[in-house]
Design an enzyme around this catalytic site. Structure first.
Site, PDB file in Angstrom:
ATOM      1  N   HIS A   4      -5.399  -2.055 -11.622  1.00  0.00           N
ATOM      2  CA  HIS A   4      -5.560  -2.083 -10.146  1.00  0.00           C
ATOM      3  C   HIS A   4      -6.854  -2.807  -9.641  1.00  0.00           C
ATOM      4  O   HIS A   4      -6.835  -2.931  -8.299  1.00  0.00           O
ATOM      5  CB  HIS A   4      -5.295  -0.757  -9.508  1.00  0.00           C
ATOM      6  N   TYR A  40      -1.857   9.261   3.066  1.00  0.00           N
ATOM      7  CA  TYR A  40      -2.304   7.704   2.839  1.00  0.00           C
ATOM      8  C   TYR A  40      -0.942   6.995   2.596  1.00  0.00           C
ATOM      9  O   TYR A  40      -0.119   7.241   1.773  1.00  0.00           O
ATOM     10  CB  TYR A  40      -3.099   7.922   1.496  1.00  0.00           C
ATOM     11  N   SER A  87      -0.622   2.677   1.797  1.00  0.00           N
ATOM     12  CA  SER A  87      -1.022   1.565   1.551  1.00  0.00           C
ATOM     13  C   SER A  87      -0.643   0.415   2.547  1.00  0.00           C
ATOM     14  O   SER A  87       0.752   0.396   2.692  1.00  0.00           O
ATOM     15  CB  SER A  87      -1.079   1.443   0.053  1.00  0.00           C
ATOM     16  N   THR A 143      -6.747  -3.997   1.022  1.00  0.00           N
ATOM     17  CA  THR A 143      -5.759  -3.064   1.678  1.00  0.00           C
ATOM     18  C   THR A 143      -6.357  -2.456   2.756  1.00  0.00           C
ATOM     19  O   THR A 143      -7.511  -2.619   2.981  1.00  0.00           O
ATOM     20  CB  THR A 143      -4.891  -2.086   0.679  1.00  0.00           C
TER      21      THR A 143
END
Length: 608
Positions: free
Chosen positions: A322, A436, A438, A449
């Site tokens: 990532h 959360y 994204s 992001t």
């Protein structure tokens, strides 16, 4: 360019996100700290950030801090950072054979890479009004507008070109473990593919000396050769090292290099990508998620920008690292590879592999291991197996409605999914926690992001009405509460997509303070700040014709990782958790919450 939000807006948005999580006394304390920060050290840091941003117009203010956040993290990448997206099966069932699909997908991936490097890949554009902008005539006109102002021409018709600066890291790239901070490595000159099968490593060139792709029948021949190789699995599979703590792995890698493995590691690191061929078929969706999210570490190289994983029955997926990029770049690649390999397959069931000498073309990598390395691999395997053993993956498909019905009722499909998560958690644990979602900021240069904070005073009020006070509310009142949640969530989503969230801004100010050697401001030492960033419900969504499902691990040990998709007439949800939470029960609560929301929207009376 990605805007730096106004500090006062950031503080207001931050306090709005804190409100549903705190009692009145806690909130007053947090509010005081926030306003003191806004008037004092926060203001100074903000002005420095803006000045710095103005001097670095080639990039965005989040780029440096965000890369650092990923690359300095010492936790293993697998389950903590790497995510997966699995492909839909090929519509033509006879093409789902492992060798056929591996060949076709490899060929399509190389075609994508060559198209991208030649500058012919169609730009990624977000069309708000596709009838006007997603047309041949618009494309023809915009082609002749100089690039310095073409984005403005696109804006005029509500088309937003997206940042594609991450794409070059898709290929020939690896995250290298280093003490304290990893490095991203890319070697665009490398012409070979890395294939893992049964824990063994193979490489062969897929591009010739003139830069052309090998014939698909040759690629097929080489993959067939690898699939029929009877070499036993190595006693000490190297792949496990990429599942280790990054500092531990960095030291072991140093040992590997000093032990005469430099050339073999160089082949692994520079390979176009990693093709992982598994020797088993996929049993069901839960097995699919486990296979694509972590699988057997012996047959993965988690540090590669991505592993293309193909099971014995042709089921395919991507596990991606990532730090180099976000889901949007991987999704574009996946969409193109799916479309190309299913609509224009390079080989079919009748195709014969080329009669080439694969034993010469394919090189099996051999690693020299000393006792310290063998011990390191054994320990990594024990840790990996224990972690995987404690991970639960569960999923549901809610079949009673989806996007179409919600749009008819004029509520946001994403807002409804997020509301269901809030209601479910309240039902199961009787609290509202940090959540959360994204959101891509690829509409900006070097955007990454931003966070949408779905837990709000609106979702809390609505969830409490459904879960705790059902008898006190009429169906119409419940409908109004859902609509309020939808409006507010829509606003948060729009703000985040336009770079007007608060998380990245506060993150950058904190990063700046620490990089200048300042004492961490009191604002950041507030327990409420820590709690808001301990994301118990971490969520991410995507919908694509190529993707069957996606998912990721929980970001905290007492959290849920929720991958979800809202389709036209169903909603899918994939939840990961560790023993501190019960994912199966959470999904049952989500299902019940969706059922209640849909029934209320249809005007039905519901009972607890």
């Amino acid at each position: 360019r990605l805007p730096v939000p106004k500090l006062e807006d950031t503080i207001t948005r931050y306090l709005n996100a804190q409100k549903p999580l705190l009692n009145d006394d806690q909130f007053r304390k947090t509010e005081e700290l926030a306003h003191a920060f806004e008037k004092g050290i926060g203001r100074e840091l903000h002005e420095q950030l803006v000045a710095q941003d103005n001097q670095n117009k080639h990039t965005s203010y989040i780029t440096g801090p965000w890369f650092d956040m990923y690359l300095k993290a010492r936790e293993p990448v697998v389950l903590n950072f790497n995510a997966f997206m699995s492909f839909n099966p090929d519509p033509k069932s006879e093409y789902n054979d492992q060798l056929i699909r591996a060949t076709n997908m490899t060929v399509s991936a190389i075609r994508f890479m060559k198209t991208f490097r030649a500058g012919y890949l169609e730009p990624e554009v977000f069309h708000l009004n596709p009838e006007k902008s997603d047309t041949e005539i618009f494309k023809k006109i915009i082609r002749f507008v100089p690039s310095s102002i073409s984005w403005f021409g696109a804006y005029m018709v509500n088309a937003y070109p997206l940042d594609m600066s991450q794409y070059f890291r898709l290929f020939n790239s690896t995250r290298l473990p280093k003490l304290n901070k990893d490095e991203l490595y890319t070697d665009e000159k490398a012409k070979h593919l890395l294939v893992l099968r049964n824990g063994n490593f193979y490489v062969f060139d897929v591009i010739d000396r003139d830069g052309n792709m090998l014939e698909p029948s040759e690629i097929q021949a080489h993959l067939k050769y690898i699939l029929s190789d009877n070499s036993p699995a190595p006693a000490f599979p190297l792949g496990y090292l990429t599942s280790e703590n990054r500092d531990t792995w960095a030291l072991l890698r140093k040992n590997l290099l000093e032990n005469g493995n430099e050339e073999a590691l160089q082949k692994v690191d520079s390979a176009m990508f990693c093709l992982s061929l598994d020797d088993f078929a996929i049993k069901d969706f839960v097995h699919l998620s486990h296979t694509m999210l972590h699988g057997d570490a012996a047959n993965r190289w988690y540090d590669k920008s991505f592993n293309l994983i193909i099971a014995k029955d042709g089921t395919a997926g991507i596990n991606f690292e990532h730090s180099w990029g976000d889901g949007v770049a991987v999704l574009r690649f996946q969409n193109e590879v799916f479309k190309d390999s299913t609509k224009m397959p390079a080989i079919g069931p009748q195709s014969q592999p080329a009669s080439v000498d694969s034993s010469r073309a394919v090189q099996k990598l051999d690693f020299k291991l000393n006792d310290a390395l063998k011990a390191g691999i054994t320990k990594a395997k024990q840790k990996f197996d224990a972690t995987v053993e404690s991970l639960s993956l569960n999923m549901i498909q809610f079949q009673e409605g989806g996007k179409e019905l919600l749009k008819q009722k004029k509520v946001s499909p994403d807002a409804v999914a997020q509301l269901a998560f809030q209601m479910a958690f309240l039902h199961q644990y009787d609290q509202t926690v940090a959540t959360y979602e994204s959101c891509s900021t690829a509409a900006f240069k070097h955007g990454r992001t931003e966070t949408i904070r779905p837990a709000s005073v609106y979702t809390k009020k609505c969830s409490e009405a459904f879960v705790k006070q059902l008898s006190k509310h009429s169906t119409e009142e419940l409908q109004n509460l859902i609509v309020e949640c939808s409006k507010y969530h829509g606003r948060l989503t729009k703000e985040a997509a336009m770079g007007q969230g608060f998380d990245r801004h506060l993150f950058s100010l904190r990063y700046l303070a620490l990089s200048k050697g300042l004492a961490l401001p009191d604002f950041y030492q507030d327990q409420a700040y820590a709690r808001l960033n301990h994301n118990i419900i971490s969520t991410s969504t995507l919908v694509s014709p190529a993707v069957q499902l996606g998912g990721f691990g929980p970001v905290v040990s007492d959290g849920f990782g929720v991958g979800y998709q809202v389709q036209d007439d169903w909603i899918g949800c994939n939840v990961s958790s560790y023993p501190a939470r019960n994912g199966e029960e959470f999904l049952q609560c989500i299902y019940k919450s969706l059922e209640d929301i849909f029934n209320v929207l249809k005007g039905k009376k519901i009972s607890s």
